[in-house]
Design a protein around this motif. Sequence first.
Motif, PDB file in Angstrom:
ATOM      1  N   LEU A  23      -5.410  39.850 -75.478  1.00  9.21           N
ATOM      2  CA  LEU A  23      -6.221  40.345 -76.596  1.00  9.21           C
ATOM      3  C   LEU A  23      -5.369  40.466 -77.855  1.00  9.21           C
ATOM      4  N   PRO A  74     -13.091  48.087 -80.347  1.00  6.10           N
ATOM      5  CA  PRO A  74     -13.924  46.999 -79.814  1.00  6.10           C
ATOM      6  C   PRO A  74     -14.316  47.245 -78.362  1.00  6.10           C
ATOM      7  N   ARG A  75     -15.615  47.121 -78.069  1.00  4.87           N
ATOM      8  CA  ARG A  75     -16.116  47.443 -76.733  1.00  4.87           C
ATOM      9  C   ARG A  75     -15.678  46.430 -75.678  1.00  4.87           C
ATOM     10  N   HIS A  76     -15.285  45.246 -76.127  1.00 13.17           N
ATOM     11  CA  HIS A  76     -14.923  44.234 -75.133  1.00 13.17           C
ATOM     12  C   HIS A  76     -13.481  44.395 -74.635  1.00 13.17           C
ATOM     13  N   PHE A  77     -12.683  45.227 -75.280  1.00  9.68           N
ATOM     14  CA  PHE A  77     -11.283  45.384 -74.867  1.00  9.68           C
ATOM     15  C   PHE A  77     -11.155  45.833 -73.402  1.00  9.68           C
ATOM     16  N   LEU A  79     -13.305  45.650 -71.061  1.00  8.58           N
ATOM     17  CA  LEU A  79     -13.943  44.665 -70.186  1.00  8.58           C
ATOM     18  C   LEU A  79     -12.991  43.509 -69.895  1.00  8.58           C
ATOM     19  N   VAL A  80     -12.291  43.040 -70.943  1.00 12.43           N
ATOM     20  CA  VAL A  80     -11.330  41.946 -70.763  1.00 12.43           C
ATOM     21  C   VAL A  80     -10.158  42.400 -69.905  1.00 12.43           C
ATOM     22  N   THR A 115     -11.610  31.368 -73.009  1.00 17.60           N
ATOM     23  CA  THR A 115     -12.863  32.100 -73.223  1.00 17.60           C
ATOM     24  C   THR A 115     -12.783  32.920 -74.503  1.00 17.60           C
ATOM     25  N   LEU A 116     -11.689  33.641 -74.680  1.00 15.88           N
ATOM     26  CA  LEU A 116     -11.522  34.485 -75.871  1.00 15.88           C
ATOM     27  C   LEU A 116     -11.448  33.644 -77.141  1.00 15.88           C
ATOM     28  N   ILE A 119     -14.914  32.026 -77.978  1.00 18.44           N
ATOM     29  CA  ILE A 119     -15.858  33.017 -78.503  1.00 18.44           C
ATOM     30  C   ILE A 119     -15.499  33.377 -79.941  1.00 18.44           C
ATOM     31  N   GLN A 120     -14.200  33.493 -80.208  1.00 18.45           N
ATOM     32  CA  GLN A 120     -13.755  33.909 -81.547  1.00 18.45           C
ATOM     33  C   GLN A 120     -13.876  32.798 -82.585  1.00 18.45           C
ATOM     34  N   PRO A 229     -16.765  29.988 -72.057  1.00 16.11           N
ATOM     35  CA  PRO A 229     -17.051  31.087 -71.120  1.00 16.11           C
ATOM     36  C   PRO A 229     -17.816  30.626 -69.882  1.00 16.11           C
TER      37      PRO A 229
END
Length: 245
Positions: A23, A74-77, A79-80, A115-116, A119-120, A229
Motif C-alpha cells: 500500500l 482509507p477503508r481499503h487499507f 482489507l488489503v 490489483t492495486l 484499480i488506481q 482484480p
Amino acid sequence: MDDSLFISIYLTIVGMVVGSYYLAFISRGSFKQSVAGRSRCASCKRQLRPKDLVPVLSFLLLKGRCRYCAHNLPRHFPLVEAGTGGLFFLASIHAESLSELFMSILLVSLLVLITLTDIQSFRIPNRILLLFSIPLLLLRFMNHPYSFQGFSFTIGLVLLFILLYAYQKGQLGGGDVKLFVVFMVLLGIQSTLLIIMISSMVALLYTVTRRSVWANFLEQKRIKLPFAPFISIATIIVYFSPNLV
C-alpha cells in the motif's frame, strides 16, 4: 504448537506487514521511497509512529481515524492487509516444499500489486511484471522442467493471437495480455484458459450486478472497469485448487 501451524501463523503476520508495504509502495510510487520514506497522514502530514502502523490492529484501535487530526483513513487499507495475510496463510498450507512456498508468495504478491495498480491507474506496470515474473519463471523451470508438446504449443499460439486481437480491439489492456502470456508459461495453457474463463465470468457478474444497482447512473456515464482484480481472483481459485485443472 505444531511447527507447520506456527509457520502458517508467522507467514500470515508477515503477509499483513507486506500488504501494508505494498500500500505504501502504491501511494509513493517507488520501492525505495516505500522502504526509506516515513509514513505520514495524508491530511495533516504528521509523521506516524510505529504504534500507528500495526497492520489492521492500528486501524481498529484508532476506529479508522488519524490519531492526530481525526481524518478518516482509507477503508481499503485493513482489507488489503488482512487479505494479503490470508493469502500468505493459504500459500503456506498449499506449498509442499520451500521452493513452492516461495513461488506461491511471489505469485500472491504479484496479484496483490497488479490489483492495486490497476484499480488506481488502470494499468499494470512493466516493472512489476518483470520484477516478479523473472524469479517466478526461474522457480517454475527449476521445479518442473519444460517439455515441448506440439499440441500445447499450437493452442498457445492460437490463444496468443486471440489475446492480441482483443488488445487491438480495446477489449484487453496491454498489461493484461502480458500477464496472460506469463501465466501461459508459468501455469500452463489449460490453467490460463481456465483463468480467462473464470475472470471473464466474475467480471460479467460484477458488471451485471452493478448495472442493476446503478442502472440510472450507468445510462449516463460508462464506467471504465479494471480487469486485473478479476484476473487475480481467478488465478487464486485456479492456482490453489489444482483439482480444477
